[in-house]
Design an enzyme around this catalytic site. Structure first.
Site, PDB file in Angstrom:
ATOM      1  N   CYS A 135      -8.861  -8.643   0.001  1.00 38.85           N
ATOM      2  CA  CYS A 135      -8.562 -10.159  -0.008  1.00 38.85           C
ATOM      3  C   CYS A 135      -9.704 -10.855   1.022  1.00 38.85           C
ATOM      4  O   CYS A 135      -9.910 -11.989   0.867  1.00 38.85           O
ATOM      5  CB  CYS A 135      -7.187 -10.420   0.328  1.00 38.85           C
ATOM      6  SG  CYS A 135      -6.086 -10.185  -0.961  1.00 38.85           S
ATOM      7  N   GLN A 143       0.743  -1.192  -0.003  1.00 36.38           N
ATOM      8  CA  GLN A 143      -0.107  -0.071  -0.041  1.00 36.38           C
ATOM      9  C   GLN A 143       0.871   1.228  -0.113  1.00 36.38           C
ATOM     10  O   GLN A 143       0.493   2.361  -0.427  1.00 36.38           O
ATOM     11  CB  GLN A 143      -0.890  -0.031   1.348  1.00 36.38           C
ATOM     12  CG  GLN A 143      -2.016  -1.041   1.222  1.00 36.38           C
ATOM     13  CD  GLN A 143      -3.048  -0.696  -0.019  1.00 36.38           C
ATOM     14  OE1 GLN A 143      -3.076   0.387  -0.501  1.00 36.38           O
ATOM     15  NE2 GLN A 143      -3.779  -1.882  -0.211  1.00 36.38           N
ATOM     16  N   SER A 202       3.446  -4.450  -4.755  1.00 35.67           N
ATOM     17  CA  SER A 202       2.322  -4.840  -5.836  1.00 35.67           C
ATOM     18  C   SER A 202       2.068  -3.989  -6.750  1.00 35.67           C
ATOM     19  O   SER A 202       1.636  -2.739  -6.212  1.00 35.67           O
ATOM     20  CB  SER A 202       1.233  -5.384  -4.915  1.00 35.67           C
ATOM     21  OG  SER A 202       0.086  -5.895  -5.682  1.00 35.67           O
ATOM     22  N   ALA A 203       1.960  -4.210  -8.006  1.00 36.08           N
ATOM     23  CA  ALA A 203       2.090  -3.102  -9.256  1.00 36.08           C
ATOM     24  C   ALA A 203       0.852  -2.498  -9.283  1.00 36.08           C
ATOM     25  O   ALA A 203       0.665  -1.285  -9.378  1.00 36.08           O
ATOM     26  CB  ALA A 203       2.463  -3.911 -10.408  1.00 36.08           C
ATOM     27  N   HIS A 204      -0.317  -3.360  -9.067  1.00 34.78           N
ATOM     28  CA  HIS A 204      -1.809  -2.728  -9.278  1.00 34.78           C
ATOM     29  C   HIS A 204      -2.100  -1.846  -7.952  1.00 34.78           C
ATOM     30  O   HIS A 204      -3.048  -1.092  -8.324  1.00 34.78           O
ATOM     31  CB  HIS A 204      -2.708  -3.779  -9.436  1.00 34.78           C
ATOM     32  CG  HIS A 204      -2.941  -4.588  -8.364  1.00 34.78           C
ATOM     33  ND1 HIS A 204      -2.589  -5.934  -8.101  1.00 34.78           N
ATOM     34  CD2 HIS A 204      -3.738  -4.720  -7.325  1.00 34.78           C
ATOM     35  CE1 HIS A 204      -3.041  -6.293  -7.052  1.00 34.78           C
ATOM     36  NE2 HIS A 204      -3.916  -5.468  -6.357  1.00 34.78           N
ATOM     37  N   THR A 255       7.997 -18.940 -15.282  1.00 35.76           N
ATOM     38  CA  THR A 255       8.377 -17.994 -16.166  1.00 35.76           C
ATOM     39  C   THR A 255       8.148 -16.510 -15.742  1.00 35.76           C
ATOM     40  O   THR A 255       6.875 -16.377 -15.464  1.00 35.76           O
ATOM     41  CB  THR A 255       7.729 -18.395 -17.807  1.00 35.76           C
ATOM     42  OG1 THR A 255       8.581 -19.542 -17.887  1.00 35.76           O
ATOM     43  CG2 THR A 255       8.428 -17.057 -18.717  1.00 35.76           C
TER      44      THR A 255
END
Length: 361
Positions: free
Chosen positions: A310, A173, A190-192, A225
């Site tokens: 979540c 956050q 976390s990218a989003h 990957t």
């Protein structure tokens, strides 16, 4: 209107461009042929960009998001056991339920109980202090996803390191909004959460020696990957984050709403916090349950949430608000509104207008 940015922030144009670059490099970065080598070069360049933007001098392991990064840290850390604070995000607090981990208490203002932290950071007396494998990993959330409270990570690090322990800080956050806690031994992003793509994140590690390798990709510390378009999008989104993250004038209408909330008998939870931050607000409306508010706001075209993404939808009381000793009735009436890089002032004004209409109905 989307005011649930603590869950997912809309994709930045810079991130979209980064992803398109990744799609043009459609090869496995582990492949030895020319296309694979080009993909590998782009991947490593993104790794350095992430480190430079965050001021991180250690290593970066790309993951599918914060939850995988947390699991990787907890499963692979070279420690005796793990300790979690009582106000953690569910992706980390879930390990308490699954494995019976020790829990560090919290005060009513959302801050970590440093007496409890000191007690739980210490290794059991029957283990030899000179064996590093007997140290403990302590996990805390830098910026709470339900309340917006920020932990004093420097003081937490001082206590944990005083017992030769390791500190894992969940920065999902806070990354892109506030400076990364440089005293952390490991950190999660976390990218989003800052305008990057969904499904990519990273575990930042001071030294690979802190982890037990599992084989596979990412220097042998993560199997699977790498998501090259996601990684390039994340690096671009991080670089696009401004200082401040959001113009303070955009959020000014919330100051008036806070006073209206108090006058109407509601609860503005920021009033109780040790270090409230501007981008996440927890608000308890008088009389109306949080779940009813979420539905009413949705009918008005405004997306808010009750608790973290979540665990929302489970219809259970937030363990974070329970740990803060928030009254059950207040906890039941609490919603979260959160604000992202693209939030406009007129959207904040509209939220305040609807909140007041519902509270006065």
């Amino acid at each position: 209107m989307y005011l649930d940015h603590a869950a997912t922030t809309p994709l930045r144009p810079e991130a979209r461009a980064g992803m398109e670059e990744g799609f043009a490099l459609w090869a496995n970065p582990s492949s030895p042929h020319a296309e694979g080598r080009r993909a590998r070069a782009a991947l490593e360049d993104a790794r350095e960009r992430v480190k430079e933007t965050l001021g991180w001098e250690g290593e970066v392991i790309f993951t599918s998001g914060a939850s995988e990064a947390a699991a990787l840290a907890i499963d692979s850390a070279d420690v005796l056991d793990e300790v979690v604070s009582s106000v953690e995000h569910d992706c980390i607090y879930g390990f308490v339920r699954e494995r019976g981990l020790d829990v560090v208490g919290a005060f009513a203002d959302g801050s970590v109980d440093f007496g409890s932290l000191d007690e739980h950071s210490a290794e059991p007396s029957h283990y030899a202090r000179d064996h590093i494998e007997n140290r403990r990993l302590v996990a805390i959330q830098h910026l709470n996803s339900e309340t917006g409270n920020r932990q004093d990570s420097g003081m937490v690090a001082e206590v944990v390191h005083g017992h030769d322990g390791l500190l894992l800080v969940d920065c999902a956050q806070s990354a892109g909004k506030f400076a990364l806690p440089q005293l952390a031994d490991m950190a999660i992003i976390s990218a989003h959460k800052f305008g990057g793509p969904i499904g990519v994140g990273a575990l930042l590690v001071k030294d690979f020696a802190l982890l037990k390798p599992s084989g596979g990709q990412e220097r042998g510390y993560r199997r699977g990957t790498e998501n090259l378009p996601g990684v390039l999008g994340m690096a671009a989104a991080l670089e696009a984050c401004g200082d401040p993250y959001l113009d303070p004038t955009i959020l000014e209408p919330l100051d008036q709403l806070a006073q209206e909330c108090r006058d109407l008998g509601g609860t503005w939870l920021s009033d109780r916090l040790s270090d409230p931050t501007p981008y996440i607000r927890a608000i308890a409306m008088p009389k109306m349950s949080g779940s009813a508010q979420v539905m009413r706001f949705d009918m008005a075209g405004i997306s808010v949430s009750q608790g973290s993404a979540c665990s929302s939808g489970t219809m259970k009381t937030s363990h974070v608000l329970q740990a803060m000793q928030v009254e059950p009735d207040v906890a039941d009436r609490t919603i979260r509104a959160s604000f992202g890089w693209n939030t406009r002032r007129d959207e904040v004004e509209r939220f305040c207008e609807i909140w007041l209409e519902l509270a006065k109905a």
